[in-house]
Design an enzyme around this catalytic site. Structure first.
Site, short mmCIF file in Angstrom:
data_model
loop_
_atom_site.label_atom_id
_atom_site.label_comp_id
_atom_site.label_asym_id
_atom_site.label_seq_id
_atom_site.Cartn_x
_atom_site.Cartn_y
_atom_site.Cartn_z
N HIS A 20 0.82 -1.20 0.00
CA HIS A 20 0.00 0.00 0.00
C HIS A 20 0.86 1.26 0.00
O HIS A 20 0.60 2.22 -0.73
CB HIS A 20 -0.90 0.02 1.24
N ASP A 120 -4.87 6.35 1.55
CA ASP A 120 -5.06 4.98 1.13
C ASP A 120 -6.50 4.54 1.39
O ASP A 120 -7.14 4.99 2.35
CB ASP A 120 -4.11 4.07 1.91
N ALA A 339 14.59 -10.42 -3.52
CA ALA A 339 15.08 -10.47 -4.89
C ALA A 339 14.86 -9.13 -5.59
O ALA A 339 13.89 -8.42 -5.29
CB ALA A 339 14.34 -11.56 -5.66
N TRP A 359 -1.49 -7.05 -6.45
CA TRP A 359 -1.63 -6.08 -7.55
C TRP A 359 -0.29 -5.48 -7.97
O TRP A 359 -0.04 -5.27 -9.16
CB TRP A 359 -2.61 -4.98 -7.18
N SER A 361 2.63 -6.92 -7.91
CA SER A 361 3.32 -7.93 -8.73
C SER A 361 2.69 -8.04 -10.11
O SER A 361 3.39 -8.19 -11.12
CB SER A 361 3.31 -9.28 -8.02
#
Length: 466
Positions: A20, A120, A339, A359, A361
């Site tokens: 977020h 948010d 990563a 979302w 990703s």
């Protein structure tokens, strides 16, 4: 766009979870660096480090550090969803509302009073704050337009299940495009936990309903990806102040964000450099999901049997079968830490992505032109998976459910096909969508123009307040 008559000051209120907070910070950077807005970001002490990359590059963005509200629901020092990943997220939503009074006092005493609140969508209480200050509240959705439309429908209609123990009971959403049905178990856990009359449940309901009545919405998506749902939201809300401004991304040179990686970006790039274009499957499940030993064993077996090259980011929390890394040496790279996901997805060698369909990703894969092998586990992930599988055509199901254990043979087939000839059409469709995503954020693109419209409207609001 009309020349700004004065500097617009926005109070941003993020929700303290990486998925977020980070895209809202990216939006704050754009408003400040591109348009000269002053942005004050409300943050508690333990979340301040998340702002460091932004603050070092953007002098127009400043933190407002406030103590985390006193509460009895969390251990001392817990201020972020990642500190207690298994907690009821609704508790954090409620406790954060304790910032209302401190923010009200700050805004009223501030020499440069804010002209708008940007918050948010887990912070619906900020609509009341904006009302008390006499300024508009602009709700930021870190999820997509489909998710936002479904959430609005849920809290307006309050559908019920005839059997709470049956997760497969279908719930209709006839007012949405395509009139979809979703299984009860695929609906938001926050919604499914609602109990009429329960104080926490009623607080959450009031927060979402307050959002629906807000001045406007900024969504981390783009028209070429979710146009029907952006249009639906505008029709449903009865005004045009719904803007798709994504895919939002960190400022150039900001690098990857997250924890330390035990395998550096250069080492990963060198490994990928030895692989053919589109031949590698990337595997990662976001910042919160943790696979069980059974799930990990099945996934490892599927990857091993597939014969495909792969990079698996385990974050150091996934138990690997004994001898797995040795057996796949040279064909598979296991990263036992954070990563460099964006860099990996954007490498030409990567052709598909086994993902939980969070979302962020999904958008990172879309921007990189990588096909998706979906394994949704909760939140909006089921909805996102269905969007890319059935409507966009860049995804295919690998598994489904937080506790589901995939069949290794079937998973091996899906993985192998994703980087083989059978997956070529899906990969080409993903690359075309990436071109549209890039065009959306360029000058004159749909997302660029939507953000310019946000700026124009907020500038008019600021001018009218003087």
């Amino acid at each position: 766009m009309a020349k700004l008559q004065q500097r617009v000051h926005v109070l941003a209120v993020p929700f303290p979870a990486a998925g977020h907070m980070l895209p809202l910070l990216d939006l704050a950077h754009l408003l400040s660096a591109r348009y000269g807005f002053a942005v004050t970001i409300a943050v508690t002490p333990k979340n301040l480090p998340h702002l460091s990359p932004l603050l070092s590059r953007c002098p127009g963005v400043a933190p407002l550090v406030l103590p985390f509200p006193d509460n009895t629901n969390f251990p001392p020092g817990v201020e972020n969803a990642h500190d207690v990943p298994l907690c009821d997220i609704r508790l954090l939503m409620r406790e954060l509302s304790g910032l209302h009074d401190p923010l009200l006092r700050w805004a009223r005493s501030c020499a440069d009073r804010p002209n708008a609140v940007l918050s948010d969508f887990f912070c619906g209480w900020t609509n009341g704050l904006a009302t008390e200050l006499g300024i508009p509240c602009l709700v930021f959705s870190p999820s997509g337009a489909l998710c936002l439309a479904l959430v609005h429908s849920l809290w307006r209609r309050m559908p019920k299940t005839s059997d709470p123990d049956d997760p497969d009971e279908l719930v209709p959403f006839r007012s949405l495009p395509r009139s979809p049905f979703y299984p009860w178990g695929h609906l938001s856990t926050i919604y499914r936990r609602y109990v009429e009359g329960d104080p926490l449940s009623e607080f959450i309901k009031a927060s979402y309903l307050a959002n629906i009545g807000s001045w406007g919405f900024v969504v981390n998506t783009f028209a070429e990806f979710e146009k029907p749902y952006l249009e639906h939201l505008r029709d449903d809300l009865g005004h045009a102040r719904v803007w798709g401004v994504g895919p939002l991304a960190p400022p150039m040179g900001a690098g990857e964000r997250g924890g330390p990686s035990l395998v550096g970006a250069e080492e990963v790039a060198a490994w990928l450099g030895n692989c053919a274009e589109g031949s590698v499957v990337y595997v990662a499940f976001g910042s919160l999901a943790v696979l069980s030993p059974a799930q990990s064993a099945a996934l490892a077996a599927g990857l091993e049997q597939s014969g495909a090259r792969f990079v698996w980011a385990t974050r150091g929390v996934v138990p690997l079968p004994e001898g797995f890394e040795k057996r796949v040496a040279g064909r598979g790279l296991v990263i036992q830490g954070w990563a460099p996901q964006v860099a990996i997805l954007n490498h030409p060698a990567v052709g598909s992505f086994v993902t939980h369909c969070g979302w962020n990703s999904v958008l990172e894969a879309v921007a990189a032109g990588v096909a998706l092998l979906t394994w949704p586990m909760g939140a909006d992930q089921f909805w996102n998976a269905r969007l890319v599988e059935e409507e966009v055509g860049t995804g295919v199901k690998a598994c489904e459910g937080r506790d589901a254990v995939p069949d290794p043979d079937e998973l091996a087939r899906v993985v192998a096909e994703s980087v083989g000839e059978a997956g070529r059409a899906r990969r080409e469709k993903a690359r075309e969508l990436a071109r549209r995503a890039a065009a959306a954020v360029e000058v004159g693109g749909s997302s660029y123009m939507d953000l310019a419209a946000v700026v124009e409207e907020l500038s008019e609001v600021a001018a009218a307040s003087k």
